[in-house]
Structures are given as C-alpha cells and as structure tokens.
Design a protein around this motif. Structure first.
Motif, PDB file in Angstrom:
ATOM      1  N   PHE A   1      -1.928   8.816  -6.592  1.00  0.00           N
ATOM      2  CA  PHE A   1      -3.230   9.480  -6.517  1.00  0.00           C
ATOM      3  C   PHE A   1      -3.167  10.836  -5.841  1.00  0.00           C
ATOM      4  N   ASP A   2      -2.136  11.051  -5.049  1.00  0.00           N
ATOM      5  CA  ASP A   2      -2.032  12.235  -4.212  1.00  0.00           C
ATOM      6  C   ASP A   2      -1.909  13.531  -5.012  1.00  0.00           C
ATOM      7  N   GLN A   3      -1.571  13.427  -6.267  1.00  0.00           N
ATOM      8  CA  GLN A   3      -1.320  14.619  -7.080  1.00  0.00           C
ATOM      9  C   GLN A   3      -2.534  15.109  -7.868  1.00  0.00           C
ATOM     10  N   TRP A   4      -3.662  14.413  -7.771  1.00  0.00           N
ATOM     11  CA  TRP A   4      -4.808  14.723  -8.623  1.00  0.00           C
ATOM     12  C   TRP A   4      -5.844  15.567  -7.899  1.00  0.00           C
ATOM     13  N   ASP A   5      -6.381  16.558  -8.606  1.00  0.00           N
ATOM     14  CA  ASP A   5      -7.499  17.335  -8.073  1.00  0.00           C
ATOM     15  C   ASP A   5      -8.697  16.400  -7.894  1.00  0.00           C
ATOM     16  N   GLY A   6      -9.448  16.639  -6.861  1.00  0.00           N
ATOM     17  CA  GLY A   6     -10.633  15.833  -6.589  1.00  0.00           C
ATOM     18  C   GLY A   6     -10.391  14.694  -5.624  1.00  0.00           C
ATOM     19  N   ILE A   7      -9.131  14.361  -5.386  1.00  0.00           N
ATOM     20  CA  ILE A   7      -8.805  13.325  -4.397  1.00  0.00           C
ATOM     21  C   ILE A   7      -8.816  14.006  -3.030  1.00  0.00           C
TER      22      ILE A   7
ATOM     23  N   LYS B   1      -6.857 -13.297   5.189  1.00  0.00           N
ATOM     24  CA  LYS B   1      -7.566 -13.028   3.933  1.00  0.00           C
ATOM     25  C   LYS B   1      -7.636 -11.540   3.601  1.00  0.00           C
ATOM     26  N   HIS B   2      -7.037 -10.673   4.425  1.00  0.00           N
ATOM     27  CA  HIS B   2      -6.955  -9.257   4.081  1.00  0.00           C
ATOM     28  C   HIS B   2      -5.885  -9.067   3.006  1.00  0.00           C
ATOM     29  N   VAL B   3      -6.064  -8.031   2.214  1.00  0.00           N
ATOM     30  CA  VAL B   3      -5.015  -7.597   1.305  1.00  0.00           C
ATOM     31  C   VAL B   3      -4.681  -6.147   1.648  1.00  0.00           C
ATOM     32  N   GLU B   4      -3.413  -5.799   1.469  1.00  0.00           N
ATOM     33  CA  GLU B   4      -3.036  -4.404   1.630  1.00  0.00           C
ATOM     34  C   GLU B   4      -3.723  -3.625   0.521  1.00  0.00           C
ATOM     35  N   ALA B   5      -4.350  -2.518   0.892  1.00  0.00           N
ATOM     36  CA  ALA B   5      -5.137  -1.740  -0.060  1.00  0.00           C
ATOM     37  C   ALA B   5      -5.105  -0.269   0.329  1.00  0.00           C
ATOM     38  N   VAL B   6      -5.636   0.546  -0.556  1.00  0.00           N
ATOM     39  CA  VAL B   6      -5.882   1.946  -0.227  1.00  0.00           C
ATOM     40  C   VAL B   6      -7.360   2.227  -0.428  1.00  0.00           C
ATOM     41  N   GLN B   7      -7.863   3.111   0.406  1.00  0.00           N
ATOM     42  CA  GLN B   7      -9.223   3.585   0.235  1.00  0.00           C
ATOM     43  C   GLN B   7      -9.127   5.068  -0.113  1.00  0.00           C
ATOM     44  N   ILE B   8      -9.730   5.421  -1.232  1.00  0.00           N
ATOM     45  CA  ILE B   8      -9.613   6.763  -1.788  1.00  0.00           C
ATOM     46  C   ILE B   8     -10.986   7.420  -1.777  1.00  0.00           C
ATOM     47  N   ASP B   9     -11.085   8.538  -1.067  1.00  0.00           N
ATOM     48  CA  ASP B   9     -12.300   9.348  -1.114  1.00  0.00           C
ATOM     49  C   ASP B   9     -12.076  10.429  -2.157  1.00  0.00           C
ATOM     50  N   PHE B  10     -13.026  10.558  -3.076  1.00  0.00           N
ATOM     51  CA  PHE B  10     -12.841  11.496  -4.183  1.00  0.00           C
ATOM     52  C   PHE B  10     -14.162  12.156  -4.572  1.00  0.00           C
TER      53      PHE B  10
ATOM     54  N   PHE C   1       0.802  -1.225   0.000  1.00  0.00           N
ATOM     55  CA  PHE C   1       0.000   0.000   0.000  1.00  0.00           C
ATOM     56  C   PHE C   1       0.833   1.272   0.000  1.00  0.00           C
ATOM     57  N   TRP C   2       2.088   1.208   0.402  1.00  0.00           N
ATOM     58  CA  TRP C   2       2.947   2.396   0.350  1.00  0.00           C
ATOM     59  C   TRP C   2       2.995   2.975  -1.056  1.00  0.00           C
ATOM     60  N   CYS C   3       2.983   2.085  -2.064  1.00  0.00           N
ATOM     61  CA  CYS C   3       3.173   2.510  -3.451  1.00  0.00           C
ATOM     62  C   CYS C   3       1.879   2.934  -4.139  1.00  0.00           C
ATOM     63  N   LEU C   4       0.765   2.866  -3.432  1.00  0.00           N
ATOM     64  CA  LEU C   4      -0.509   3.228  -4.050  1.00  0.00           C
ATOM     65  C   LEU C   4      -1.021   4.588  -3.600  1.00  0.00           C
ATOM     66  N   VAL C   5      -0.273   5.286  -2.765  1.00  0.00           N
ATOM     67  CA  VAL C   5      -0.721   6.590  -2.287  1.00  0.00           C
ATOM     68  C   VAL C   5      -0.224   7.701  -3.200  1.00  0.00           C
ATOM     69  N   LYS C   6       1.066   7.752  -3.428  1.00  0.00           N
ATOM     70  CA  LYS C   6       1.660   8.842  -4.204  1.00  0.00           C
ATOM     71  C   LYS C   6       1.022   9.033  -5.585  1.00  0.00           C
TER      72      LYS C   6
ATOM     73  N   GLU D   1     -11.425   7.413 -14.205  1.00  0.00           N
ATOM     74  CA  GLU D   1     -10.100   8.034 -14.157  1.00  0.00           C
ATOM     75  C   GLU D   1      -9.266   7.473 -13.008  1.00  0.00           C
ATOM     76  N   ILE D   2      -9.908   7.214 -11.883  1.00  0.00           N
ATOM     77  CA  ILE D   2      -9.212   6.596 -10.745  1.00  0.00           C
ATOM     78  C   ILE D   2      -8.629   5.248 -11.189  1.00  0.00           C
ATOM     79  N   LEU D   3      -9.432   4.451 -11.880  1.00  0.00           N
ATOM     80  CA  LEU D   3      -8.955   3.133 -12.328  1.00  0.00           C
ATOM     81  C   LEU D   3      -7.875   3.249 -13.397  1.00  0.00           C
ATOM     82  N   GLU D   4      -7.967   4.236 -14.260  1.00  0.00           N
ATOM     83  CA  GLU D   4      -6.925   4.430 -15.269  1.00  0.00           C
ATOM     84  C   GLU D   4      -5.588   4.774 -14.612  1.00  0.00           C
ATOM     85  N   ILE D   5      -5.623   5.543 -13.549  1.00  0.00           N
ATOM     86  CA  ILE D   5      -4.402   5.827 -12.776  1.00  0.00           C
ATOM     87  C   ILE D   5      -3.933   4.549 -12.090  1.00  0.00           C
ATOM     88  N   PHE D   6      -4.858   3.850 -11.455  1.00  0.00           N
ATOM     89  CA  PHE D   6      -4.553   2.623 -10.714  1.00  0.00           C
ATOM     90  C   PHE D   6      -3.816   1.602 -11.573  1.00  0.00           C
TER      91      PHE D   6
END
Length: 173
Positions: free
Chosen positions: A18-24, A50-59, A11-16, A68-73
C-alpha cells in the motif's frame, strides 16, 4: 480521510503493497478486534486474545477508493485460508476485512463476489467481512518493518511462501 482495517497474516507484509500508492496517508501495523486493551506482540502471539495482526490504512478517497484498497489487498495474501497465512498459523494470523460502515461492508462483499466469479483462486474465498471493533498499534519495531529490516523482510516474504503464492496467482508483483 477514510480508514480501512485489514488483516492478511503477518502485518509486516501488508504495509509495502500500500505504501506506493497516491492517496495513502498512513499505514499502521497493529492488532484488531480482540478482547484485551493495548495488547503486546507477545500476548497476541499466544492466539488467546482474539486479536488478529492487521494494518490500519488512512487514505484520501478523492485519490484512491476503498474498492481500490481492497483490490490491492486481495493481491497480498491467500483469502482461501483462514487458519493463518503461509508460514504463520493460528487465529492471530487469519485474514479479515473489518468494515467501518455499511458502505465498506457492501463494497467488500461485492469485491469478494467479483473475485469468486472470476475464479481467481483454486478454492472459495473464506475471508470474513466483520464489523470493526478496535485497533491497537503494534510496537515501534513492527512499524514499516520492510524499510527498517529490508533483508529480514525479504527473506521472510519469500521463505514464508507468500511471494510464491502471489506470483503464482497474480504474476510478477
């Protein structure tokens, strides 16, 4: 406000990305879709919850869409590998899209089909699109890791193989 819950390895690599986009509005690192309530990093790391490391993004969907979120993902991980991601192996690092409603499920399936048609990857996309079950925030030291521990983050991002894969697949990011 809408929410996306995405897993793509560490999950460390899934924050940066998204962090640069307006609306996040917020990005929280955590653990999704497992059996234990309020799991710890140590427990999830065993691969038994059975957990996976993930990010939850409020946008704000008026500014940035779920598509667009998925295209970045999809530019942040290897969607053809469900045994983990890069240097991180095990079920807790498998990629997944956890949809919150039928519309998100349809959009996710559509984005995957479009990527498959374009043959972006050298193997089929096997990232599952799964119903959202739960999400527990990770410990504070894991939040915004790329900002708090920039040197460690950069070394991990490169050393794990993630940076090379992304550059080889998508060009300089």
């Amino acid at each position: 406000m809408s929410t996306a819950t995405l897993a793509g390895g560490c999950f460390w690599c899934l924050v940066k990305p998204f962090d640069q986009w307006d609306g996040i509005k917020e990005i929280v690192s955590g653990y999704s879709n497992g059996d234990e309530e309020n799991p710890s990093y140590e427990l999830v790391s065993t691969g038994t919850t059975k957990h996976v490391e993930a990010v939850q993004i409020d946008f704000d969907e008026n500014v940035i869409s779920y598509r667009e979120i998925l295209e970045i993902f999809f530019k942040t991980f290897d969607p053809t590998d469900n045994g983990g991601q890069f240097g991180d192996r095990g079920p807790q690092y498998m990629p997944a899209i956890f949809y919150h409603n039928d519309e998100q499920k349809e959009i996710a399936e559509s984005v995957i089909n479009e990527l498959e048609e374009k043959e972006v990857f050298n193997a089929p996309i096997i990232t599952p699109v799964l119903p959202y079950k739960n999400f527990y925030p990770a410990e504070e030291e894991h939040q915004d890791f790329y900002k708090k521990n920039a040197g460690h983050y950069k070394a991990y991002y490169k050393g794990s193989g993630r940076q090379g894969f992304i550059e080889n697949t998508w060009g300089e990011q």
